[in-house]
Design an enzyme around this catalytic site. Structure first.
Site, PDB file in Angstrom:
ATOM      1  CG  ASN A  34      -5.031   1.709  -9.119  1.00 54.05           C
ATOM      2  OD1 ASN A  34      -4.001   1.523  -8.487  1.00 54.05           O
ATOM      3  ND2 ASN A  34      -6.046   0.862  -9.108  1.00 54.05           N
ATOM      4  N   GLY A  35      -1.862   2.169 -10.394  1.00 54.66           N
ATOM      5  CA  GLY A  35      -0.972   1.165 -10.979  1.00 54.66           C
ATOM      6  C   GLY A  35       0.456   1.674 -10.983  1.00 54.66           C
ATOM      7  CD  GLU A  37      -4.661  -6.842   8.135  1.00 59.90           C
ATOM      8  OE1 GLU A  37      -4.589  -6.387   6.999  1.00 59.90           O
ATOM      9  OE2 GLU A  37      -5.538  -7.660   8.482  1.00 59.90           O
ATOM     10  CG  HIS A  56      11.023 -26.989  18.290  1.00 57.60           C
ATOM     11  ND1 HIS A  56      11.914 -27.964  18.669  1.00 57.60           N
ATOM     12  CD2 HIS A  56       9.845 -27.625  18.066  1.00 57.60           C
ATOM     13  CE1 HIS A  56      11.308 -29.147  18.656  1.00 57.60           C
ATOM     14  NE2 HIS A  56      10.055 -28.961  18.297  1.00 57.60           N
ATOM     15  NE  ARG A  59      -9.352   0.702  -5.771  1.00 62.56           N
ATOM     16  CZ  ARG A  59      -9.408  -0.540  -6.224  1.00 62.56           C
ATOM     17  NH1 ARG A  59     -10.379  -1.330  -5.819  1.00 62.56           N
ATOM     18  NH2 ARG A  59      -8.532  -0.996  -7.066  1.00 62.56           N
ATOM     19  CE  LYS A  92      -7.650  -9.570   9.673  1.00 58.00           C
ATOM     20  NZ  LYS A  92      -7.856 -10.217   8.424  1.00 58.00           N
ATOM     21  CE  LYS A 124     -11.161  -5.474   1.311  1.00 55.93           C
ATOM     22  NZ  LYS A 124     -10.981  -6.317   2.506  1.00 55.93           N
ATOM     23  CB  CYS A 156      -4.687   4.371  -6.544  1.00 55.78           C
ATOM     24  SG  CYS A 156      -3.001   4.748  -6.146  1.00 55.78           S
ATOM     25  CD1 TRP A 201      -1.727   2.164   0.257  1.00 55.09           C
ATOM     26  CD2 TRP A 201      -0.379   1.384  -1.338  1.00 55.09           C
ATOM     27  NE1 TRP A 201      -0.870   1.262   0.835  1.00 55.09           N
ATOM     28  CE2 TRP A 201      -0.043   0.766  -0.119  1.00 55.09           C
ATOM     29  CE3 TRP A 201       0.344   1.051  -2.481  1.00 55.09           C
ATOM     30  CZ2 TRP A 201       0.986  -0.176  -0.012  1.00 55.09           C
ATOM     31  CZ3 TRP A 201       1.368   0.113  -2.382  1.00 55.09           C
ATOM     32  CH2 TRP A 201       1.669  -0.488  -1.152  1.00 55.09           C
ATOM     33  CD  GLU A 205      -7.105 -13.782   9.062  1.00 55.55           C
ATOM     34  OE1 GLU A 205      -6.023 -13.705   8.461  1.00 55.55           O
ATOM     35  OE2 GLU A 205      -8.022 -12.940   8.934  1.00 55.55           O
TER      36      GLU A 205
END
Ligand code: AGP
Length: 609
Positions: free
Chosen positions: A101-102, A489, A505, A27, A486, A604, A2, A75, A482
């Site tokens: 926000n929260g 995402e 394995h 955000r 990437k 983010k 948010c 969000w 990573e």
């Protein structure tokens, strides 16, 4: 998680809020909304599910004139991402509007009480209880009503509040979630982050936990939850608007990928001298304790956890004490042994990740030495620390982290070398060799990015592939993870990263001619082993893409495509090896037409657990 923005002053609020929201959309982008006090003295509210463009298209330039105003980009946590749950929310009188926000953890019990007292709710959000709670406390003094209400809530919040009876005021408050006040001339702002207000002012106050800000055109007064007035420093922001803009690139992601040589340069500034001596002045105050530590945990989430894993390898290699990566969300609930001789390093671009903050608090309570590595000055994580090392990378706007990852790895490499020097675990000669290697990284990163045309062609050929397997060993293993993250995402393609030796394995069963293997096969002590793992994959007909060191003549016997990167010492190589993987993920995403800067379902800064 948010974004919130607020404006009080003589100008019309709507354009300022909408532009601020555009810059905060990274955000969260489940819905957007604004509230404005109109000339007629009413609160105008418009809010729409989906991205900000849904709201701006709907308004079509016709938002009413007026001020003050507040705006929000969401969000979703509690309640579906629909119009009703979008912020701002109002109280029963419709005079008060609020953005948040929260998460309000005790919202359910508060809601039951408020409904019993006759309050009518119109959303499923936790946020709406705040509007009604403030209403119950309001007897003419908005700041006091906010303060009294916040004393009843548990959880995390950054809020912005406006009221028809206070046309010259917006009230902001924070607890465990970022909020800044922008100080303009004859006007004031609230924002989750600097880019939202940078075009209006460079002077900001970073609010502290429990601060309540009374923002008026004449200035800002801050009180704490117990009602006492406090003074906070004014911080001058040195970013340019350019740094917060795309600067001619198609996406922030691409801009930030190309900013990496410069970001690396800035990150090294003041930390490695021309002779190659690495010294982090930020660690001077804790030198005695650093000499005494006997184990290290490096904590982070997602991309930051992969940077942390590189660090754990390096501390063991260079300093010779046990070191491990800890995933933030796991460490809090199954903590490893921690005592006063433990060094815990927290890694977080935003400095606001709840899953990383919580184990750091725990480490602090248990007496550990806490060092944090973050990009955002004044962020919550910096308050959990005995020492803070900033990335100095400039703002990272794209949701997928690129330049923050590279500079996180770089700072952690410097921390490990600093430790090795203090504890005399590496010879002077080796210390200088690694320091010199770090100094050459800006040039080598720029050289590596010249692979872009080759990578674009490769990505176009692979744009319809369903699954990828990434492998690496040692410091190449976190780079494999990573690279896979990437790709996931940015392009929504399934990709997994494995330790190369683990392939046989189990994961090797997934390989077939339609499932490419991406191997981090740069030169290093275990290069031959990686090549053997690549050969095993080739024998199963999997197409292979290798990241290899320039001059390697062996690898193209096994790999159809080789991306050659400049040679660096193995320990330093992650900074370079990851760059082609970022570009590959970006180009696959562009080819598939995904939302590169704001991938679905992500945000983010993840301020909830
Ligand atoms: C990176 O591309 C991700 N979006 C994500 O994994 C991120 O790194 C993670 O959420 C941690 O964020 P932080 O560095 O701000 O703590």
């Amino acid at each position: 998680m948010c974004g919130i923005v607020g404006y009080v002053g003589p100008r019309n609020a709507a354009p300022i809020l909408l532009e601020g929201l555009r810059r905060l959309e990274y955000r969260g982008y489940d819905s957007a909304g604004i509230a404005i006090l109109t000339g007629g003295g009413d609160v105008f509210i418009e809010k729409k599910a989906g991205k900000l463009t849904n709201l701006t298209d709907h308004l079509n330039g016709d938002a009413p004139a007026g001020h003050p105003g507040i705006g929000h980009t969401r969000w979703a946590t509690h309640g579906l991402p629909n119009d009703a749950n979008a912020h701002p929310h109002t109280d029963c009188s419709g005079k008060l509007a609020l953005i948040h926000n929260g998460i309000i953890e005790n919202y359910a019990e508060l809601k039951v009480r408020l409904i019993a007292d006759g309050h009518r709710f119109t959303s499923e959000t936790d946020t709406e209880v705040l509007a009604h709670l403030i209403e119950t406390r309001y007897v003419g003094d908005l700041v006091e009503a906010v303060r009294a209400a916040l004393n009843e809530v548990r959880g995390a919040y950054a809020i912005g509040v406006m009221h028809t009876e206070h046309p010259d005021r917006i009230v902001g408050a924070r607890m465990n979630v970022p909020l800044i006040v922008g100080l303009g001339s004859g006007e004031g702002f609230l924002a989750s982050d600097v880019p939202a207000i940078l075009e209006h002012t460079k002077n900001v106050v970073i609010l502290q936990e429990g601060d309540i800000a009374d923002v008026t055109p004449g200035g800002t007064r801050i009180v704490t939850l117990d009602g006492s007035e406090v003074l906070r420093d004014v911080t001058e922001i040195h970013w340019t608007m350019d740094a917060a803009e795309k600067g001619g690139f198609a996406h922030f992601t691409l801009k930030e990928i190309y900013e990496q040589p410069h970001a690396i340069q800035e990150c090294l500034r003041g930390r490695v001298d021309p002779s190659g001596k690495v010294h982090l002045p930020e660690l001077d105050g804790i030198e005695e304790r650093l000499r005494d530590i006997d184990r290290v945990y490096v904590v982070g989430c997602g991309t930051a956890s992969y940077a942390a894993q590189v660090a754990a390898y390096l501390v063991q290699d260079w300093v010779g004490i046990p070191a491990s990566m800890q995933i933030g969300s796991e460490m809090r609930y199954s903590p490893p042994p921690i005592n006063a001789r433990t060094l815990v390093i927290g890694v977080s671009q935003s400095g606001e990740t709840a899953d990383t903050l919580a184990p750091l608090k725990l480490a602090e309570e248990r007496g550990a030495l806490v060092v944090v590595v973050t990009n955002v000055v004044g962020s919550a994580i910096s308050r959990e620390a005995d020492a803070v090392c900033y990335l100095q990378a400039g703002p990272e706007i794209a949701v997928a982290s690129t330049k923050a990852f590279v500079t996180q790895v770089l700072v952690l490499q410097m921390v490990a070398l600093h430790l090795a020097r203090l504890r005399e675990t590496l010879s002077e000669n080796r210390l200088r060799t690694f320091g010199q290697a770090l100094r050459s990284l800006p040039r080598l990163a720029a050289e590596t990015l010249q692979l872009a045309p080759q990578i674009k062609k490769l990505a176009l050929r692979h744009a319809n592939v369903r699954d990828f397997i990434f492998i690496g060993r040692g410091v190449g293993f976190p780079i494999a993870m990573e690279g896979a993250l990437k790709l996931k995402e940015l392009s929504y393609v399934h990709a997994e990263g494995y330790a190369a030796g683990e392939l046989k394995h189990g994961p090797i069963a997934l390989l077939d001619p339609q499932t490419p293997l991406v191997a981090i096969a740069t030169k290093g002590a275990i290069y031959e082993k990686v090549v053997s793992n690549v050969a095993e994959a080739r024998a199963r007909s999997a197409p292979v893409i290798a990241i290899a060191t320039a001059g390697d003549e062996q690898i193209d016997r096994y790999a159809q495509d080789v991306l050659y990167v400049p040679e660096t010492p193995e320990q330093v190589s992650p900074v370079i090896a990851v760059l082609p993987l970022q570009l590959f993920a970006y180009e696959v995403a562009v080819a598939r037409g995904t939302d590169v800067d704001q991938p679905r379902n992500l945000a983010k800064s993840v301020t909830v657990e």
